[in-house]
Design a protein around this motif. Structure first.
Motif, PDB file in Angstrom:
ATOM      1  N   ARG A 219      12.829  30.130  62.321  1.00 25.67           N
ATOM      2  CA  ARG A 219      13.877  28.959  63.054  1.00 25.67           C
ATOM      3  C   ARG A 219      14.390  28.594  61.324  1.00 25.67           C
ATOM      4  NH1 ARG A 219      10.866  26.074  68.050  1.00 25.67           N
ATOM      5  NH2 ARG A 219      11.492  26.740  69.430  1.00 25.67           N
ATOM      6  N   LEU A 220      12.889  28.588  60.327  1.00 21.95           N
ATOM      7  CA  LEU A 220      13.574  28.267  59.262  1.00 21.95           C
ATOM      8  C   LEU A 220      14.848  29.672  58.616  1.00 21.95           C
ATOM      9  CD1 LEU A 220      12.718  26.508  56.901  1.00 21.95           C
ATOM     10  CD2 LEU A 220      11.145  27.697  56.799  1.00 21.95           C
ATOM     11  N   LEU A 221      14.166  30.553  59.206  1.00 22.63           N
ATOM     12  CA  LEU A 221      15.262  31.520  58.411  1.00 22.63           C
ATOM     13  C   LEU A 221      16.001  32.249  59.136  1.00 22.63           C
ATOM     14  CD1 LEU A 221      12.130  35.124  58.309  1.00 22.63           C
ATOM     15  CD2 LEU A 221      13.786  34.002  56.783  1.00 22.63           C
ATOM     16  N   LEU A 222      16.491  31.372  60.616  1.00 17.17           N
ATOM     17  CA  LEU A 222      17.580  31.260  60.497  1.00 17.17           C
ATOM     18  C   LEU A 222      18.674  30.119  60.260  1.00 17.17           C
ATOM     19  CD1 LEU A 222      18.910  32.432  63.718  1.00 17.17           C
ATOM     20  CD2 LEU A 222      18.102  31.142  64.639  1.00 17.17           C
ATOM     21  N   ARG A 223      18.231  29.358  59.939  1.00 20.17           N
ATOM     22  CA  ARG A 223      18.316  28.242  58.897  1.00 20.17           C
ATOM     23  C   ARG A 223      19.388  28.785  57.556  1.00 20.17           C
ATOM     24  NH1 ARG A 223      14.620  24.391  60.638  1.00 20.17           N
ATOM     25  NH2 ARG A 223      13.846  24.165  58.793  1.00 20.17           N
ATOM     26  N   LEU A 224      18.816  29.401  57.155  1.00 20.57           N
ATOM     27  CA  LEU A 224      19.306  30.648  56.584  1.00 20.57           C
ATOM     28  C   LEU A 224      19.738  31.739  56.232  1.00 20.57           C
ATOM     29  CD1 LEU A 224      15.893  31.066  54.601  1.00 20.57           C
ATOM     30  CD2 LEU A 224      17.346  29.626  53.332  1.00 20.57           C
ATOM     31  N   PHE A 225      20.098  31.825  57.611  1.00 23.95           N
ATOM     32  CA  PHE A 225      20.259  33.679  57.509  1.00 23.95           C
ATOM     33  C   PHE A 225      20.912  32.755  58.999  1.00 23.95           C
ATOM     34  CE2 PHE A 225      17.900  34.732  54.801  1.00 23.95           C
ATOM     35  CZ  PHE A 225      17.976  35.144  53.800  1.00 23.95           C
ATOM     36  N   GLN A 226      22.413  32.099  59.691  1.00 25.52           N
ATOM     37  CA  GLN A 226      22.136  31.599  60.636  1.00 25.52           C
ATOM     38  C   GLN A 226      23.714  32.692  61.322  1.00 25.52           C
ATOM     39  OE1 GLN A 226      24.175  27.953  60.286  1.00 25.52           O
ATOM     40  NE2 GLN A 226      23.194  27.143  58.765  1.00 25.52           N
ATOM     41  N   THR A 227      24.255  33.729  61.191  1.00 21.62           N
ATOM     42  CA  THR A 227      24.796  34.679  61.531  1.00 21.62           C
ATOM     43  C   THR A 227      24.056  35.864  61.546  1.00 21.62           C
ATOM     44  OG1 THR A 227      26.263  34.593  59.155  1.00 21.62           O
ATOM     45  CG2 THR A 227      26.764  33.469  60.705  1.00 21.62           C
ATOM     46  N   GLU A 228      22.871  36.037  61.753  1.00 25.66           N
ATOM     47  CA  GLU A 228      22.438  37.189  60.909  1.00 25.66           C
ATOM     48  C   GLU A 228      21.801  37.461  62.704  1.00 25.66           C
ATOM     49  OE1 GLU A 228      21.010  40.688  60.977  1.00 25.66           O
ATOM     50  OE2 GLU A 228      21.606  40.123  59.434  1.00 25.66           O
ATOM     51  N   PRO A 229      22.744  38.612  63.462  1.00 28.21           N
ATOM     52  CA  PRO A 229      21.616  38.382  64.773  1.00 28.21           C
ATOM     53  C   PRO A 229      20.152  39.117  65.009  1.00 28.21           C
ATOM     54  CG  PRO A 229      23.649  40.576  63.692  1.00 28.21           C
ATOM     55  CD  PRO A 229      23.599  39.326  62.827  1.00 28.21           C
ATOM     56  N   GLU A 230      20.022  40.126  63.755  1.00 30.84           N
ATOM     57  CA  GLU A 230      18.233  40.197  64.079  1.00 30.84           C
ATOM     58  C   GLU A 230      17.757  39.577  63.933  1.00 30.84           C
ATOM     59  OE1 GLU A 230      16.353  44.447  64.099  1.00 30.84           O
ATOM     60  OE2 GLU A 230      18.218  43.227  66.122  1.00 30.84           O
ATOM     61  N   ILE A 231      17.710  38.231  63.271  1.00 31.62           N
ATOM     62  CA  ILE A 231      17.128  36.977  62.476  1.00 31.62           C
ATOM     63  C   ILE A 231      17.032  36.379  64.805  1.00 31.62           C
ATOM     64  CG2 ILE A 231      16.274  34.828  61.649  1.00 31.62           C
ATOM     65  CD1 ILE A 231      15.982  37.694  60.342  1.00 31.62           C
ATOM     66  N   MET A 232      18.104  36.566  64.561  1.00 31.96           N
ATOM     67  CA  MET A 232      18.548  35.599  66.457  1.00 31.96           C
ATOM     68  C   MET A 232      17.325  36.126  67.109  1.00 31.96           C
ATOM     69  SD  MET A 232      22.618  35.027  66.455  1.00 31.96           S
ATOM     70  CE  MET A 232      23.723  34.644  65.105  1.00 31.96           C
ATOM     71  N   GLY A 233      17.100  37.451  66.539  1.00 33.01           N
ATOM     72  CA  GLY A 233      16.771  38.478  68.034  1.00 33.01           C
ATOM     73  C   GLY A 233      15.696  38.933  68.008  1.00 33.01           C
ATOM     74  N   LEU A 234      14.078  38.046  65.899  1.00 33.26           N
ATOM     75  CA  LEU A 234      13.465  38.087  66.528  1.00 33.26           C
ATOM     76  C   LEU A 234      12.749  36.502  67.019  1.00 33.26           C
ATOM     77  CD1 LEU A 234      11.256  38.701  64.776  1.00 33.26           C
ATOM     78  CD2 LEU A 234      12.254  37.659  63.278  1.00 33.26           C
ATOM     79  N   THR A 235      14.289  35.678  66.245  1.00 28.68           N
ATOM     80  CA  THR A 235      13.745  34.521  67.094  1.00 28.68           C
ATOM     81  C   THR A 235      13.055  34.730  68.730  1.00 28.68           C
ATOM     82  OG1 THR A 235      14.083  33.646  64.998  1.00 28.68           O
ATOM     83  CG2 THR A 235      13.492  31.964  66.760  1.00 28.68           C
ATOM     84  N   ALA A 236      14.564  34.706  69.488  1.00 28.55           N
ATOM     85  CA  ALA A 236      14.636  34.513  70.999  1.00 28.55           C
ATOM     86  C   ALA A 236      13.298  35.769  71.284  1.00 28.55           C
ATOM     87  CB  ALA A 236      16.284  35.838  71.113  1.00 28.55           C
ATOM     88  N   LEU A 237      12.704  37.127  70.313  1.00 28.21           N
ATOM     89  CA  LEU A 237      11.946  37.997  71.085  1.00 28.21           C
ATOM     90  C   LEU A 237      10.261  36.945  71.205  1.00 28.21           C
ATOM     91  CD1 LEU A 237      10.638  40.723  71.767  1.00 28.21           C
ATOM     92  CD2 LEU A 237      10.572  40.675  69.540  1.00 28.21           C
TER      93      LEU A 237
END
Length: 417
Positions: A219-237
């Protein structure tokens, strides 16, 4: 008196954040590790007798820092660390530290630690080995087994990685935006390794806290890279996998297979968050391995009953993952979906060529045994299951194979009866 098993588990769960904070204090990996180990030794001595501290992480940071500073004092012939009975009564100092653990001062400690392990100067194998050792706390023999190399070779690999970081005079701070982007893929892989260190630990609540910590990092990475779909995918996984935590083990601590899990125990809130993230990621039309794996987990999560699972969709997703990340393990996982859609014979044909590369992998022999049993080749199936049990790294893994065997024998008996 504190249960020694609880103490050990609490030390394991506290490791990433405590070690990250000690690294920020001392800016040297070896010093931070030695400080943490010293604090752990004191915890093993004092917690079973005096009871656990209010916040184990804060206690370990405080004691580890003091122990390392005491080493400097002793070398300078100054005062030694206070006696053990004084160290064991750190309530006031510990409370102030614990209050700040979730604040901005400590928030990025583990992320900083991961970025340090993911130095671009290091080969990928050294980055992963170092993160498994430093962040996850795995032993050298455990890491060597995962990499299929000797313990001496792995010890040298980790030592070389530390030396290169020291020689490079790495700044112990969260890197700049440009550096973060360059190292993002490696850091994402490390976060998933932290998650798997907890997920694969079996029915161990304290060790399982690593899953929650990995999700926090994602979630912290997602705040840093809000439009990066692979970080969304990692978090969702990770959210979708962790959502099943309450149903993965029975009252005796034994593994419950996915089809047998009580889906009412799955965490609906985590599932909803994970599904929303993977849907958003896939709208970007920039697919990646984490997104595909999350999409597979999403199809399982969306099935109200095991028989509602979209196995054809899972097969297609695994085929896409094979193209992105060719791997015998990915093909092995796909074979399960193939068996559901096309039958055990086709699944067996898919995995047979994998044997030279997966001969020492217990899941391969377990899957092969399952397919053989479904085809009525009982003697070969039992030989495969015996091989899987012999290769199991833990009693839980062996029990998992036996559970599969018992279930398949029961299902086959019902079909033939």
């Amino acid at each position: 008196m504190t249960d020694p098993a609880w103490t050990q588990a609490a030390l394991t769960a506290a490791r990433p954040q405590a070690l990250g904070a000690l690294l920020r204090y001392f800016r040297d990996l070896d010093t931070a590790e030695e400080a943490f180990q010293d604090a752990c030794l004191r915890a093993l001595k004092s917690w079973p007798v005096n009871g656990p501290p209010r916040d184990p992480k804060a206690w370990l940071i405080m004691v580890g820092r003091n122990a390392a500073l005491d080493g400097v004092r002793r070398r300078g012939k100054q005062a030694e660390l206070p006696p053990e009975e004084v160290l064991s009564d750190l309530e006031d100092a510990e409370a102030a530290l614990a209050d700040r653990l979730d604040g901005s001062h400590y928030r990025d400690d583990i992320l900083r630690l991961l970025f340090v392990c993911c130095q671009p100067e290091l080969p990928d194998t050294q980055q992963i080995a170092l993160a498994l050792r430093i962040v996850c706390g795995l032993t050298v023999p455990q890491i060597a087994k995962a990499f299929l190399v000797g313990e001496a070779a792995m010890e040298q690999r980790i030592t070389r990685a530390k030396a290169r970081i020291a020689q490079a005079n790495v700044p112990y701070e969260v890197p700049s935006a440009a550096e973060r982007s360059e190292r993002l893929a490696a850091v994402a892989a490390m976060v998933y390794l932290v998650f798997n260190a907890g997920y694969s630990a079996g029915n161990n609540p304290a060790r399982g806290e690593l899953c929650g910590e990995a999700i926090r990092l994602a979630r912290l990475l997602l705040r840093l890279f809000q439009t990066e779909p692979e970080i969304m995918g990692l978090t969702a996984l990770m959210l979708l996998q962790h959502a099943r935590a309450a149903a993965r083990f029975d009252a005796a601590g034994e593994i419950v297979l996915l089809d047998d899990q009580d889906r009412a125990l799955w965490d609906g809130k985590l599932i909803a968050e994970g599904l929303a993230l993977i849907d958003k990621a896939m709208r970007s039309r920039r697919p990646g391995p984490y997104q595909v794996q999350a999409a597979i987990a999403a199809l399982h999560a969306r099935a109200a009953r095991p028989q509602d699972t979209d196995w054809a969709g899972i097969d297609a997703l695994y085929a896409a993952l094979e193209r992105m990340q060719p791997s015998p393990v990915v093909t092995l996982n796909r074979a399960v979906a193939v068996s559901k859609v096309h039958g055990a014979a086709e699944a067996l044909a898919l995995i047979e060529p994998l044997e030279p590369r997966l001969a020492g992998y217990f899941h391969f022999h377990g899957a092969r045994g399952a397919f053989l049993l479904q085809l009525g080749r009982g003697q070969e199936a039992h030989a495969a299951f015996d091989r899987a049990i012999a290769l199991a790294g833990t009693p839980a893994e062996a029990a998992h194979i036996r559970l599969h065997l018992d279930r398949l024998i029961r299902e086959n008996a019902e079909k033939t009866g």
